[in-house]
Design a protein around this motif. Structure first.
Motif, mmCIF file in Angstrom:
data_model
loop_
_atom_site.group_PDB
_atom_site.id
_atom_site.type_symbol
_atom_site.label_atom_id
_atom_site.label_comp_id
_atom_site.label_asym_id
_atom_site.label_seq_id
_atom_site.Cartn_x
_atom_site.Cartn_y
_atom_site.Cartn_z
ATOM 1 N N ALA A 118 0.834 -1.201 0.000
ATOM 2 C CA ALA A 118 0.000 0.000 0.000
ATOM 3 C C ALA A 118 0.868 1.249 0.000
ATOM 4 O O ALA A 118 0.636 2.203 -0.738
ATOM 5 C CB ALA A 118 -0.920 -0.011 1.214
ATOM 6 N N ALA A 119 1.907 1.228 0.836
ATOM 7 C CA ALA A 119 2.773 2.389 0.939
ATOM 8 C C ALA A 119 3.483 2.661 -0.381
ATOM 9 O O ALA A 119 3.603 3.805 -0.816
ATOM 10 C CB ALA A 119 3.795 2.169 2.053
ATOM 11 N N THR A 120 3.934 1.607 -1.017
ATOM 12 C CA THR A 120 4.653 1.772 -2.277
ATOM 13 C C THR A 120 3.744 2.346 -3.345
ATOM 14 O O THR A 120 4.101 3.266 -4.067
ATOM 15 C CB THR A 120 5.213 0.412 -2.737
ATOM 16 O OG1 THR A 120 6.043 -0.093 -1.698
ATOM 17 C CG2 THR A 120 6.025 0.579 -4.006
ATOM 18 N N LEU A 121 2.522 1.809 -3.443
ATOM 19 C CA LEU A 121 1.605 2.304 -4.458
ATOM 20 C C LEU A 121 1.211 3.755 -4.201
ATOM 21 O O LEU A 121 0.933 4.502 -5.116
ATOM 22 C CB LEU A 121 0.356 1.419 -4.524
ATOM 23 C CG LEU A 121 0.612 -0.008 -5.043
ATOM 24 C CD1 LEU A 121 -0.689 -0.795 -5.064
ATOM 25 C CD2 LEU A 121 1.230 0.016 -6.430
ATOM 26 N N LEU A 122 1.206 4.132 -2.923
ATOM 27 C CA LEU A 122 0.909 5.526 -2.604
ATOM 28 C C LEU A 122 2.119 6.413 -2.828
ATOM 29 O O LEU A 122 2.010 7.558 -3.243
ATOM 30 C CB LEU A 122 0.455 5.643 -1.136
ATOM 31 C CG LEU A 122 -0.957 5.149 -0.825
ATOM 32 C CD1 LEU A 122 -1.151 5.083 0.675
ATOM 33 C CD2 LEU A 122 -1.992 6.071 -1.464
#
Lengths: 393, 562
Positions: free
Chosen positions: A13-17
């Motif tokens: 999630a963090a990477t995609l954000l």
């Protein structure tokens, strides 16, 4: 406790954000940036250790040419018996050689060559050599009234070499014949029980060697879904066996007959299953049936209320019924009853003085096989637990 | 490998701290990131990276099914919004999915029946066998037809003529229309005398290796196939999908060697929604090995395309026999139900045991009786199915409901059932199951669709459940209006919420008019068929010239927790 899965999910999630924050000005650019970022983090799509282990295990079971571990198959009463085998397939032939050793000191060595798919799968030929040494086979005496407490042990060594031919003109019918040379020799038993020579009524010709020519003819109608697991269909089989002793002492014949029928109810929610089994021998005057070849009653397949070899005599009858229900696709449950008797005379195979046991069973199974069966039975000698593979009937 | 070593070295606490820091940084910087870009909503996701390094990888069936049956692989957050969707809550076209039954234009009955077909089946003439498959559930051949095209040939089991082949073809057509990449499957007729054995034809040998295929092998394979009265064999001819096969895809995680595969598969809506399609068609065998990735060339770049394959175990068919009675109702090991079965001593009788199946050998066990869509289950739990939220199942249910009766009958007809009554039963059952899906999954979430705002500020929308005839209109709708700041994501109310008895509303005064400005509306229903209708959907419009364009839509804002 933080699981690695949780951490992984947070990272995804963090990477995609995070990637969009790098300054993309369109959704397409943002998606492209995510893909470009992953392109820098590629790793091989390899199997996990568990997958590799499973691949090895499956190959171990299904590979027609392999070294393999084996368990059991020496002789009833052997106990846990690990072993090693090697099988090899070449053309229509299947070679198999192996051995096993049980915790009770039973030993087995055997080799076979099979041709299971001749004539368009309608003809099967097998040749086999088998040597077995059993150290502590139970003996409780002969007859339906033998005592559990009278148990003694005997040793038994056998060497068999023979061939068998079976024809299956249609999938539900089989007929065949076999012939084998069979040498058997009994001896004093080992283990915690007394040896058989101490038994009050010693069997005749104890500790002698018998050299048989064993001939057999058999036929069967089998319309079960499979021999390893079935919810419907039946088996009706009969086999005639002739044991001809080279020394003209132990000549006898034996007939084995069995009827099985499974009746599914309410779309296989329940199955009622029945079995009738008869083993009867014929011997001429002056001839003897070795006690170790008398038909027996007891064990996970032949009367679950008793241990292997609990009763034996010249004739055996066993009737079984099961009420099976199916809690899930891979688990069957059953209430069962086994009742039967042994008798010196065939006419005594009636419904009096039956040995009866009731029980409950748990069976883990696949579509055509039953790798694990736990049957708990209660008879007049207490509770017996059978943990084994294969169907009861 | 380096990844694994790193995981081993760094403690879980450190990893979580790093992740938290990353999110904080993201949140800080994202103040400069607009919620909507100018190209939103995207209609297609383009694979931008070269995937030619992707290597073939098989999936161990026992491993995959065991961890799905006894574990719960994938993201532990079971309520995460799907991640393969665009800003208007739709799945863009991609190498996973193509919008068809609900697309840029309506499909015709003929298009549904045609499916992915580019031909009418293998070219007539000699079929040259290039390999045989004697093991597995369904034995068969690989052939080259007279034109040199490669086809996989499979048969019906002898006692169940037309069952598996009919299901395979008919359901292929449905899944193609639904949007998936599927093989081209045809019913064809094979005669023994038209088969030739290729010089390099091989078959698995009993020693585990391979040997040359011979006439006896062909005869043996044909013996276990259903034969027609005229001596021919009805077969399913499945054309090899384009591209180089690199193995199945999993329903969880991403493929680590595919740079374009950035969304965990359990969070792909097209895989979550597959639960609905699988329930409709009784595709209980929706597992990894019934999928196939291939490397294809697209715009001069090698990328991975993701296919669903093998529909022989759908409808009433379990490929080699009719499906088990519990299939679709139970996992093969199903915790509570198994325990109930054990302790009840068999007196607990699941309802599916009372389903009355018509006696069609070409159908098997397929019925709409006792079909309860939310409780339908595949044989083994599927990680994507498990994470399907009401917005995912709603998305899928709309597609199922988009099939007209005529489309369904046309798709079933391609199964070429010789018994018209059997064909009718299958189509009628699919129609009844479609309607059951609509009743279940169009109604358990706010069903507002297609919001539109015209230049005058007139808002229109539709209610999918009402349109489909599976629910009565609600007593009224309530619409709340906001200005939306695309830079910060902040909202400012415009006037008071308005109420209307039908699917329309007028914007209050004060609507921004500047080009590029944004307005958000939240629409909820009162007195609807389900309490969930009172949770508003959220639609965002951008002013573009004289009108408003829908750029954002959320059916379950905040995961539906309000």
């Amino acid at each position: 406790m933080i699981s690695h899965r949780t951490i992984s999910a947070v990272f995804v999630a963090a990477t995609l954000l995070a990637i969009p924050a790098a300054g993309q000005d369109s959704r397409a650019a943002e998606l492209a940036a995510q893909q470009a970022d992953k392109a820098t983090k590629l790793r091989p799509n390899t199997e996990s250790g568990t997958e590799k282990a499973l691949e090895w295990f499956e190959g171990h079971i299904t590979d027609p040419s392999t070294l393999y571990l084996r368990f059991g198959g020496i002789y009833p009463s052997a106990g846990f018996a690990p072993g090693l085998g090697y099988r090899h397939a070449a053309g229509h032939a299947r070679f198999d050689v192996g051995g096993a050793y049980s915790l009770r000191g039973y030993k087995l060595g055997e080799a076979s060559v099979k041709f299971p798919e001749l004539a368009g799968d309608k003809l099967e030929i097998e040749t086999r050599v088998r040597w077995m040494d059993a150290t502590q086979v139970p003996f409780h005496g002969v007859g339906n009234t033998s005592s559990k407490d009278a148990r003694v042990n005997y040793g038994l060594e056998s060497l068999e070499a023979g061939a068998l031919v079976a024809v299956e003109p249609v999938p539900w019918y089989q007929i065949g014949a076999g012939i084998a040379r069979l040498n058997m020799k009994d001896r004093a038993g080992l283990g915690t029980r007394p040896s058989i020579e101490t038994f009050p009524s010693r069997p005749p010709l104890l500790f002698s060697e018998a050299r048989f020519t064993h001939s057999q003819v058999f036929t069967a109608i089998d319309w079960r879904e499979s021999s390893g697991y079935s919810r419907r269909g039946g088996l009706y089989s009969i086999a005639w066996n002739d044991f001809k002793d080279a020394d003209d002492v132990f000549n006898f014949q034996r007939i084995d007959a069995e009827i099985q029928q499974a009746l599914p109810l309410l779309k296989e929610h329940w199955v009622l299953a029945f079995r009738g089994l008869l083993r009867t021998t014929e011997v001429k005057d002056g001839q003897i049936i070795p006690y170790y070849l008398l038909p027996t009653l007891g064990g996970a397949r032949f009367h679950r209320g008793y241990s292997d070899f609990r009763f034996q005599d010249r004739h055996v009858m066993l009737l079984s019924a099961e009420y099976r229900w199916i809690p899930s696709r891979v688990l069957d449950m059953a209430f069962f009853v086994d009742t039967g008797k042994v008798a010196a005379e065939r006419r005594d195979l009636d419904l009096e003085n039956l040995k009866t046991a009731y029980g409950i069973g748990f069976r883990i199974h696949g579509p055509t096989f039953t790798p694990l069966r736990l049957d708990v039975a209660r008879g007049d000698e207490g509770i017996r637990v059978h943990l084994t593979g294969g169907i009861a009937f | 490998m380096r990844h694994t070593q790193t995981k081993a070295r760094v403690s879980a606490r450190h990893l979580l701290s790093a992740a938290a820091a990353l999110i904080i940084v993201t949140a800080t910087v994202s103040g400069q990131r607009p919620t909507f870009y100018n190209d939103d909503p995207v209609a297609r996701v383009v694979d931008t990276q070269d995937a030619s390094k992707v290597q073939p990888k098989s999936v161990n069936l026992v491993y995959d099914e065991s961890r799905n049956l006894f574990g719960n692989p994938g993201d532990p957050n079971m309520n995460r919004r799907a991640m393969s969707i665009n800003t208007i809550d739709e799945v863009p076209d991609s190498n996973w999915f193509t919008n068809r039954i609900i697309g840029t234009r309506p499909m015709t009955v003929e298009e549904v029946a045609k499916g992915p077909d580019t031909a009418t089946g293998p070219a007539p003439g000699k079929w040259t066998i290039t390999s045989g498959k004697s093991d597995g559930v369904t034995p068969g051949f690989t052939i080259l037809d007279a034109k040199g095209d490669r086809w996989f040939i499979k048969f019906d089991p002898p006692k169940w003529r037309e069952m598996a082949t009919g299901a395979e073809v008919a359901v292929t057509k449905l899944f193609h229309a639904l949007g998936y990449y599927v093989p081209e499957n045809h019913i064809a007729s094979l005669r023994r005398e038209n088969l030739a054995i290729g010089e390099r034809a091989r078959i698995a040998a009993v020693d585990g290796g391979e040997r040359r295929l011979n006439d006896a092998d062909v005869d043996r394979l044909l013996r276990i196939a259903a034969q027609e009265a005229d001596g021919s064999y009805r077969v399913i001819a499945s054309k090899a999908v384009s591209g180089r096969p690199v193995g199945p895809f999993l329903y969880v995680d991403t493929r680590p060697d595919d740079p374009n595969d950035v969304v965990p598969h359990e969070h792909r809506r097209e895989l979550r929604g597959l639960r609905v399609f699988a329930a409709w068609t009784n595709h209980v065998d929706s597992k990894a090995i019934n999928s196939l990735d291939t490397l294809v060339t697209e715009n001069g770049r090698t990328v991975v395309r993701h296919h669903l394959i093998d529909f022989g175990s759908t409808l009433g068919s379990a490929s080699i026999k009719p499906r088990e009675y519990d299939e679709g109702h139970h996992y093969i090991a199903d915790g509570g139900k198994t325990i109930a079965g054990i302790v009840s001593l068999g007196l607990y009788i699941p309802s599916f045991h009372f389903v009355d199946y018509p006696n069609f050998h070409s159908v098997g066990h397929f019925s709409a009786e006792h079909f309860d869509p939310p409780n339908w289950k595949p044989r083994v739990p599927n990680p994507a199915f498990r994470r399907a939220r009401p917005d995912d199942t709603f998305w899928a249910a709309r597609r199922v409901m988009a099939f007209t009766d005529e489309m369904i009958r046309a798709a079933v007809k391609t199964g070429r059932y010789s018994d018209a009554a059997a064909e009718k039963h299958i189509a009628d059952t699919l129609i009844a199951r479609r309607d059951a899906i609509g009743r279940s999954w169009l109604t358990n979430v706010n069903p507002v669709i297609d919001p539109a705002l015209d230049a005058s500020g007139a808002l229109t929308f539709r209610n999918a459940a009402v349109v489909a005839g599976v629910a009565k209109p609600p007593a009224s709708y309530e619409v709340a209006w906001f200005r939306f700041d695309n830079a910060t994501g902040g909202v400012t109310p415009i006037g008071q919420p308005t109420s209307a008895a039908r699917e329309a509303g007028a914007a209050p005064s004060g609507l921004p008019t500047a080009d590029g400005s944004f307005v958000r509306v939240e629409i909820k229903a009162t007195g609807g068929a389900d309490p969930s209708w009172a949770t508003p959907v959220r639609a965002t419009f951008r002013r573009t010239g004289p009108g408003w364009k829908l750029v954002g839509f959320e059916r379950l804002p905040d995961g539906g927790r309000r």
